[in-house]
Design an enzyme around this catalytic site. Structure first.
Site, short mmCIF file in Angstrom:
data_model
loop_
_atom_site.label_atom_id
_atom_site.label_comp_id
_atom_site.label_asym_id
_atom_site.label_seq_id
_atom_site.Cartn_x
_atom_site.Cartn_y
_atom_site.Cartn_z
N ASP A 1 0.75 -1.44 -0.20
CA ASP A 1 0.10 -0.25 -0.33
C ASP A 1 0.87 1.52 0.16
O ASP A 1 2.07 1.54 0.09
CB ASP A 1 -1.48 0.05 1.27
CG ASP A 1 -0.28 -0.67 2.77
OD1 ASP A 1 0.95 -0.20 2.30
OD2 ASP A 1 -0.97 -1.12 3.48
N ASN B 1 -7.32 -2.97 14.52
CA ASN B 1 -8.64 -2.88 14.44
C ASN B 1 -8.77 -4.40 13.53
O ASN B 1 -9.51 -4.37 12.66
CB ASN B 1 -9.58 -2.01 13.57
CG ASN B 1 -9.19 -1.42 12.45
OD1 ASN B 1 -8.14 -1.88 12.01
ND2 ASN B 1 -9.36 -0.63 12.05
N HIS C 1 -6.90 -4.45 10.11
CA HIS C 1 -6.75 -4.20 8.80
C HIS C 1 -5.26 -5.08 8.45
O HIS C 1 -4.24 -4.55 9.49
CB HIS C 1 -6.96 -3.01 8.55
CG HIS C 1 -5.38 -2.05 8.95
ND1 HIS C 1 -6.03 -1.23 9.50
CD2 HIS C 1 -5.20 -1.86 8.80
CE1 HIS C 1 -4.54 -0.83 9.89
NE2 HIS C 1 -3.92 -1.13 9.19
N GLU D 1 -9.19 -2.22 5.35
CA GLU D 1 -9.99 -1.33 6.77
C GLU D 1 -11.73 -2.55 6.87
O GLU D 1 -11.53 -2.91 5.65
CB GLU D 1 -11.05 0.47 6.46
CG GLU D 1 -9.20 0.91 6.34
CD GLU D 1 -8.92 1.61 8.12
OE1 GLU D 1 -8.47 0.25 8.78
OE2 GLU D 1 -8.12 2.17 7.93
C1 GLP Z 1 -0.65 0.43 8.61
C2 GLP Z 1 -0.01 -0.83 7.59
C3 GLP Z 1 0.31 -1.68 7.35
C4 GLP Z 1 0.57 -2.35 8.91
C5 GLP Z 1 -0.46 -1.33 9.45
C6 GLP Z 1 0.24 -1.84 11.14
O1 GLP Z 1 -1.93 0.79 8.61
N1 GLP Z 1 -0.77 -0.54 6.37
O2 GLP Z 1 0.40 -2.11 6.75
O3 GLP Z 1 0.25 -3.00 9.03
O4 GLP Z 1 0.57 -0.19 9.44
O5 GLP Z 1 1.04 -1.03 11.83
P1 GLP Z 1 2.58 -1.33 12.79
O6 GLP Z 1 3.13 -2.26 12.12
O7 GLP Z 1 3.33 0.46 12.95
O8 GLP Z 1 1.61 -1.60 13.80
#
Ligand code: GLP
Length: 308
Positions: free
Chosen positions: A134, A201, A203, A208
């Site tokens: 993404d 959440n 995702h 989402e």
């Molecule tokens: C973002 C990314 C996700 C990732 C998520 C969790 O939203 N788009 O791909 O898994 O964050 O992030 P973190 O690893 O910092 O908790």
């Protein structure tokens, strides 16, 4: 008094008649009531035992048939090492592998481990192609918090990968065109291993809650929850966090041959539990992993495993 009535009555010491059979029939009625009540109770208890038994058997069956391999580690470092070892093995077996990559705080440790392995000449990325999940929209590609910048800083600039072989969705310009181009790219190159983090959440990528599992690459409006979670990368200021992003869809993710999900910390525990309970629920996007036909590794630290 009729003969019949005589049978039903008896004289008490005051000469008053006390109904006899009626009394008995009340007792019989009470008894019947008691038996029918205990029958209902028994029925409820047996029914509940049966239902819970069936649910338990289904859970065991699902676990036995699950392609998910759960690895619980002591801490973040061990989680990162385990994940990096599995990715390194994939690269060793297939030096031309197509790797789906993730961003966020979680994969940083495993990228460090991969860089170490590259520096120790254990692996090479010379012929590897990478496809990121993404990218934020409405911030320039060279913004310090763009996922493009993240990938350069945390992995690409430290390894021997050919920049032409690194693909990240573009969040600027003609979004519709960018979406179509990225979708075509993913149709052309089958991803051998997709790395995932997970949002609190549930995702994955930027899919989402509520995203249909059959969606391909698309643009999303980030939820308040995700904006709040990601504010830590934007000086803790939610106003600086982009509100839109472009992401691989769940369909693209599930199409990968193998999936590795990494998670640490208690705030991920609920989402992890939902996956491991075998749920399939569009409101918890990561539960789509339960529909994957190939191998799925869930590598988590003890804190993320605390609700299992
Ligand atoms: C973002 C990314 C996700 C990732 C998520 C969790 O939203 N788009 O791909 O898994 O964050 O992030 P973190 O690893 O910092 O908790």
């Amino acid at each position: 008094m009729k003969e019949q009535d005589k049978e039903l009555s008896e004289l008490n010491e005051n000469g008053k008649e006390i109904p006899l059979k009626q009394d008995n029939s009340e007792k019989v009625q009470d008894k019947n009531k008691f038996f029918s009540f205990s029958k209902i109770l028994l029925f409820i208890v047996v029914g509940a035992i049966l239902i819970f038994g069936i649910i338990y058997i289904i859970k065991i069956y699902k676990k036995m048939n699950s392609k998910i391999e759960l690895i619980i580690t002591e801490n973040y470092d061990e989680m990162s090492k385990k994940a990096a070892d599995i990715i390194a093995d994939i690269i060793k077996k297939n030096p031309n592998a197509h790797l789906g990559l993730a961003t966020g705080g979680t994969p940083i440790g495993l990228y460090k481990e991969l860089i170490n392995k590259y520096q120790n000449k254990e692996i090479s990325f010379k012929n590897i192609k990478t496809f990121n999940l993404d990218e934020y929209c409405d911030i320039p590609i060279d913004h310090k918090q763009s996922y493009y910048t993240y990938m350069q800083n945390n992995l690409f600039s430290h390894i021997d990968i050919d920049p032409k072989n690194t693909f990240i969705p573009k969040g600027e310009g003609d979004i519709l065109k960018n979406i179509q181009e990225y979708e075509k790219l993913l149709e052309k190159y089958k991803i051998n291993m997709q790395l995932l983090g997970i949002g609190s959440n549930g995702h994955i990528g930027f899919n989402e809650p509520g995203t249909k599992f059959d969606m391909g690459v698309h643009q999303v409006l980030l939820t308040q929850n995700t904006i709040k979670d990601n504010a830590r990368f934007f000086d803790d200021d939610i106003d600086q966090v982009p509100k839109k992003a472009i992401t691989m869809g769940i369909k693209n993710i599930i199409d990968a041959e193998c999936i590795i999900l990494v998670a640490n910390g208690e705030n991920k525990a609920d989402a992890i539990k939902s996956i491991m309970d075998g749920k399939i629920d569009i409101n918890i996007p990561a539960t789509a992993l339960n529909t994957h036909k190939g191998k799925v590794y869930i590598i988590i630290d003890k804190k993320a495993a605390c609700k299992l």
